[in-house]
Enzyme design. Sequence first.
Site, mmCIF file in Angstrom:
data_model
loop_
_atom_site.group_PDB
_atom_site.id
_atom_site.type_symbol
_atom_site.label_atom_id
_atom_site.label_comp_id
_atom_site.label_asym_id
_atom_site.label_seq_id
_atom_site.Cartn_x
_atom_site.Cartn_y
_atom_site.Cartn_z
ATOM 1 N N CYS A 12 0.864 -1.177 0.000
ATOM 2 C CA CYS A 12 0.000 0.000 0.000
ATOM 3 C C CYS A 12 0.905 1.233 0.000
ATOM 4 C CB CYS A 12 -0.906 0.009 1.235
ATOM 5 S SG CYS A 12 0.001 0.118 2.797
ATOM 6 N N HIS A 40 5.877 -5.210 8.608
ATOM 7 C CA HIS A 40 5.833 -6.612 9.013
ATOM 8 C C HIS A 40 6.104 -7.529 7.820
ATOM 9 C CE1 HIS A 40 3.460 -5.921 12.980
ATOM 10 N NE2 HIS A 40 4.744 -5.955 13.161
ATOM 11 N N HIS A 82 3.938 1.833 11.436
ATOM 12 C CA HIS A 82 2.888 1.647 12.440
ATOM 13 C C HIS A 82 2.798 2.787 13.440
ATOM 14 C CE1 HIS A 82 4.174 -2.543 11.288
ATOM 15 N NE2 HIS A 82 2.890 -2.614 11.057
ATOM 16 N N CYS A 104 2.493 5.909 8.752
ATOM 17 C CA CYS A 104 1.478 6.013 7.699
ATOM 18 C C CYS A 104 0.541 7.179 8.003
ATOM 19 C CB CYS A 104 0.686 4.699 7.626
ATOM 20 S SG CYS A 104 -0.769 4.769 6.557
ATOM 21 N N HIS A 132 -0.791 -5.292 18.815
ATOM 22 C CA HIS A 132 -0.262 -4.773 17.558
ATOM 23 C C HIS A 132 0.427 -3.437 17.809
ATOM 24 C CE1 HIS A 132 -0.169 -3.227 13.432
ATOM 25 N NE2 HIS A 132 -0.268 -4.478 13.042
ATOM 26 N N GLU A 134 0.645 -0.745 16.089
ATOM 27 C CA GLU A 134 -0.183 0.422 15.767
ATOM 28 C C GLU A 134 -1.073 0.779 16.947
ATOM 29 O OE1 GLU A 134 -4.150 1.279 13.195
ATOM 30 O OE2 GLU A 134 -2.523 0.338 12.071
ATOM 31 N N THR A 169 -6.381 0.480 11.671
ATOM 32 C CA THR A 169 -6.531 0.756 10.240
ATOM 33 C C THR A 169 -6.601 -0.502 9.390
ATOM 34 O OG1 THR A 169 -4.126 0.962 9.949
ATOM 35 C CG2 THR A 169 -5.365 2.976 10.435
ATOM 36 N N SER A 226 2.006 -10.166 10.137
ATOM 37 C CA SER A 226 1.272 -9.051 9.534
ATOM 38 C C SER A 226 -0.216 -9.158 9.853
ATOM 39 C CB SER A 226 1.482 -9.051 8.015
ATOM 40 O OG SER A 226 0.562 -8.194 7.380
ATOM 41 N N SER A 270 1.981 -5.527 3.222
ATOM 42 C CA SER A 270 3.424 -5.475 3.481
ATOM 43 C C SER A 270 4.196 -6.472 2.625
ATOM 44 C CB SER A 270 3.694 -5.763 4.966
ATOM 45 O OG SER A 270 3.064 -4.808 5.796
#
Length: 286
Positions: A12, A40, A82, A104, A132, A134, A169, A226, A270
């Site tokens: 992405c 990841h 992240h 991001c 995680h 993030e 996200t 991931s 990823s």
Amino acid sequence: MKVIEATKKGFCFGVEHAIEEAEKLVNERQHVYCLGQIIHNTEVVERLERKGLKVVNDLDEVPAPGPDTPADEIPTVLIRSHGCRPEQLQRVQKLGFHLVDATCVLVQRLQNLVAQLYEQGYQVVLVGDPNHPEIKGVMGYAPQVTVVNGPEDLSKLPPRGKLAMVSQTTYTLADFGEIVGQVAQLGYEEIKVVNTICRETARRQESAIELCRQVDVMFVLGSHHSANTGELAELCRRQGVATYHLQDWSEFKPDYVSGRQVAGVSAGASTPDWIIREFIEKLLAI
């Protein structure tokens, strides 16, 4: 064997940006440290490490510059895609490191949104995996955030008041919607819901669901660490098609396609293109 690719798969824009920043830094600077894995994906991380990127889990692992340290010798700290907690950003600057933030933009939006919602008097509910990176980072943007990762976590919610619900996200839209629906039945005076799921993640999910209707076996490529790849694989399994989450071709077994006629291939955000291409080429050769 016939192989059909998902129309949306692989890197992405957030991952591409983070890797571009890392590539640029290791080419320009000598001492570059990434606070956690940049993305990841083991292959990508190892390739960057061979070029000079050092992955650390704590800022204490980065040698602090002294007052006489030449500018080109001052370590650079790269913040991964992240993101991280705000106090970590502050500490990077306080210690005198060069800071490059590759978080991001959609994760940054989520971070800022959590802070704003808390300031507006909402009790913030963050739907996602508490382990995680993030989520760990986003939790630092408000004094109190309740993390919910499924119906079993609803008992953690505050008993009353007004809630604001946001999501990791990379969460699936269906799972986020299900949790929101269950919370809506609990009698809160106000529930504000903001869809913070990455649109690119959603497009990959939609593409994978469409592909599942055309194949009798699915391969979802990406690191086992991931989150978005794992969610993608689970989503495919829910469509009733045999699904295998593989990091790359090295994990493939011929039994996976025994008796199968049409294979589908998707990949997490990823997963680099070279892994996808190699997998498809070798699958076609069977």
